[in-house]
Enzyme design. Structure first.
Site, PDB file in Angstrom:
ATOM      1  N   PHE A 138       0.845  -1.195   0.000  1.00 55.02           N
ATOM      2  CA  PHE A 138       0.000   0.000   0.000  1.00 55.02           C
ATOM      3  C   PHE A 138       0.881   1.245   0.000  1.00 55.02           C
ATOM      4  O   PHE A 138       1.758   1.384   0.852  1.00 55.02           O
ATOM      5  CB  PHE A 138      -0.920   0.015   1.230  1.00 55.02           C
ATOM      6  CG  PHE A 138      -1.790   1.248   1.289  1.00 55.02           C
ATOM      7  CD1 PHE A 138      -2.885   1.382   0.452  1.00 55.02           C
ATOM      8  CD2 PHE A 138      -1.487   2.293   2.163  1.00 55.02           C
ATOM      9  CE1 PHE A 138      -3.677   2.530   0.488  1.00 55.02           C
ATOM     10  CE2 PHE A 138      -2.279   3.440   2.206  1.00 55.02           C
ATOM     11  CZ  PHE A 138      -3.377   3.547   1.368  1.00 55.02           C
ATOM     12  N   ASP A 223       9.198   2.580   1.593  1.00 52.94           N
ATOM     13  CA  ASP A 223       8.049   3.363   2.038  1.00 52.94           C
ATOM     14  C   ASP A 223       7.875   3.094   3.529  1.00 52.94           C
ATOM     15  O   ASP A 223       7.345   2.068   3.933  1.00 52.94           O
ATOM     16  CB  ASP A 223       6.804   2.932   1.244  1.00 52.94           C
ATOM     17  CG  ASP A 223       5.523   3.599   1.766  1.00 52.94           C
ATOM     18  OD1 ASP A 223       5.581   4.266   2.822  1.00 52.94           O
ATOM     19  OD2 ASP A 223       4.472   3.436   1.114  1.00 52.94           O
ATOM     20  N   LYS A 252       2.697   9.608   8.437  1.00 48.58           N
ATOM     21  CA  LYS A 252       2.032   9.219   9.690  1.00 48.58           C
ATOM     22  C   LYS A 252       2.753   9.756  10.937  1.00 48.58           C
ATOM     23  O   LYS A 252       2.662  10.941  11.202  1.00 48.58           O
ATOM     24  CB  LYS A 252       1.840   7.699   9.733  1.00 48.58           C
ATOM     25  CG  LYS A 252       0.916   7.241   8.601  1.00 48.58           C
ATOM     26  CD  LYS A 252       0.274   5.897   8.819  1.00 48.58           C
ATOM     27  CE  LYS A 252      -0.890   5.685   7.864  1.00 48.58           C
ATOM     28  NZ  LYS A 252      -0.572   4.982   6.630  1.00 48.58           N
TER      29      LYS A 252
HETATM   30  C1  LIG Z   1      -0.853   5.286   5.178  1.00 47.29           C
HETATM   31  C2  LIG Z   1       0.182   4.898   4.207  1.00 47.29           C
HETATM   32  C3  LIG Z   1       0.389   5.623   3.023  1.00 47.29           C
HETATM   33  C4  LIG Z   1      -0.479   6.782   2.625  1.00 47.29           C
HETATM   34  O1  LIG Z   1      -0.347   7.852   3.501  1.00 47.29           O
HETATM   35  P1  LIG Z   1      -1.437   9.035   3.439  1.00 47.29           P
HETATM   36  O2  LIG Z   1      -0.932  10.029   4.430  1.00 47.29           O
HETATM   37  O3  LIG Z   1      -2.747   8.424   3.816  1.00 47.29           O
HETATM   38  O4  LIG Z   1      -1.445   9.538   2.059  1.00 47.29           O
HETATM   39  C5  LIG Z   1       1.417   5.230   2.199  1.00 47.29           C
HETATM   40  N1  LIG Z   1       2.191   4.185   2.489  1.00 47.29           N
HETATM   41  C6  LIG Z   1       2.029   3.465   3.612  1.00 47.29           C
HETATM   42  C7  LIG Z   1       2.933   2.324   3.896  1.00 47.29           C
HETATM   43  C8  LIG Z   1       0.999   3.778   4.503  1.00 47.29           C
HETATM   44  O5  LIG Z   1       0.803   3.048   5.591  1.00 47.29           O
END
Ligand SMILES: *Cc1c(COP(=O)(O)O)cnc(C)c1O
Length: 400
Positions: A138, A223, A252
């Site tokens: 994701f 990521d 986050k």
């Molecule tokens: C939550 C998340 C995203 C997206 O972040 P947003 O601030 O919602 O755009 C991208 N990568 C990972 C691994 C995430 O957990």
């Protein structure tokens, strides 16, 4: 309901929300508009790494708001310089670009690697732009990051979407190798897949990936929007496997709850030219002041060791719960953990836990047979015991 004079349908319907309105939060606790309290293991989706409204963020943001909110990203501001310096000092990266969400940071990582692939062409003199990502991964909800994500159907939901993403299997190096072409420029992954149910990449796989990407002159992008900023007990999750990636994204936890994210890279990869990347709110002093407050806290002696210890403690308590209720087990890194239920009772547990009285429990079920826990990194052992006791009560109530 205190809010009934307003129309909740004025908000676009993008998810099914319970009919609750949260009005206050402190540490691991949330309070709704009826005064009911909830022990919160979502923490705004792992964003409140120091709990709800931590004093250090309240103080930093309040002071900065009164001083300077936004001089424009075309000028330097002090907090963004300080935070960037702190991040480069404590990571293997040299350059930082601040953004406002995880998706935006990842979009930046994709742009940066495509630019790098334009500068570092293949033997035939062609631009390289293909990025290998992973099934069940994701990366966000913009068009490009949806294409990069490995959720079923996500690469065509808003077709035509962004091409150039090919999906391998996590922890299977042969599946990555197979996808490498002369157009490949990067491999991008979550060191711990979060949304798919807390699936860690193994140390061995991360090391194999680093070797493979070096061998083929590809960038390795981690990521760490969910797994970074102390969540795994290391400041950054790549440090668990002793490798040095080329690009990292953070989101986050980095803002302790406020919208802040970051794209980091090594100097050799920092190939954006003026005009190619930017954003009105990017690196604004209010959000970066929050980031400084958060990172300062995470860097205090012993803080990350505590995260590891609490993670171990929570894992042990979850395993006891499994024995007691005949569940499948648990997994995770540090304070990003999942409980394997062995049956599709996750959504029922989420609802029943929320409805407990007088105190509710908030947990997340990213898959029907799984619960995910994303507590504040300064959660106490008492708050872990409390959560386990409430979960046990719910499981008993539901007949498990
Ligand atoms: C939550 C998340 C995203 C997206 O972040 P947003 O601030 O919602 O755009 C991208 N990568 C990972 C691994 C995430 O957990």
């Amino acid at each position: 309901m205190e809010f009934s004079q307003y129309d909740v349908n004025a908000l676009m319907h993008i998810t099914n929300r319970p009919s609750l309105v949260f009005t206050e939060g402190r540490g691991m606790w949330l309070t709704d508009n009826n005064g009911k309290r909830y022990l919160d293991y979502l923490q705004g989706w792992a964003v409140n790494c120091l709990g709800h409204s931590p004093q250090c963020v309240v103080d930093a943001v309040s002071a900065q708001v009164g001083k300077l909110i936004n001089p424009s990203p075309a000028f330097y501001n002090e907090p963004s310089i300080v935070l960037a310096s702190m991040l480069t000092k404590h990571s293997c990266f040299d350059r930082v670009f601040f953004a406002n969400s995880g998706a935006e940071a990842n979009e930046g990582a994709i742009k940066l690697s495509r630019k790098w692939g334009k500068v570092n062409k293949n033997a035939a003199g062609e631009n390289r732009y293909e990025i290998i990502t992973f099934n069940h991964g994701f990366h966000g909800r913009t068009l490009a990051t949806m294409s990069a994500s490995g959720k079923a159907g996500w690469d065509t939901m808003f077709a035509p979407q962004v091409p150039g993403f090919f999906k391998a299997e996590l922890n299977d190096i042969a599946s990555v190798e197979k996808l490498i072409t002369d157009k490949t420029v990067a491999v991008m992954l979550e060191p711990v897949q979060g949304e798919s149910g807390v699936i860690p990449a193994t140390r061995e796989f991360m090391q194999q990936l680093r070797a493979l990407t070096k061998q083929h002159n590809l960038l390795l992008i981690v990521d760490e929007v969910q797994a970074g900023m102390g969540r795994t007990g290391e400041l950054f999750a790549y440090q668990l496997s002793n490798i040095e990636p080329d690009i990292m994204t953070l989101g986050k936890g980095i803002g302790g709850g406020v919208p802040l994210s970051a794209l980091l890279c090594r100097e050799e990869v920092a190939c954006f030219e003026p005009g190619e990347q930017g954003g009105t709110y990017n690196g604004n002093p209010v959000m970066t002041a929050a980031g400084i407050a958060v990172l300062t806290e995470l860097l205090k002696p012993g803080f990350l060791q505590e995260v590891k210890d609490k993670g171990d403690y929570m894992a042990a308590q979850l395993r006891k719960l499994c024995v007691k209720h005949g569940l499948d087990g648990e997994r995770g890194e540090g304070l990003l953990r999942a409980l394997k239920l062995g049956k599709d009772i996750g959504p029922k547990i989420v609802e029943a836990a929320r409805d407990l009285n007088p105190i509710g429990l908030l947990v997340n079920s990213p898959r029907p047979d799984l619960l995910r826990f994303m507590p504040a990194l300064n959660v106490t052992t008492e708050e872990i015991d409390h959560m386990i006791a409430m979960l046990s009560e719910v499981l008993t109530k539901l007949g498990h």
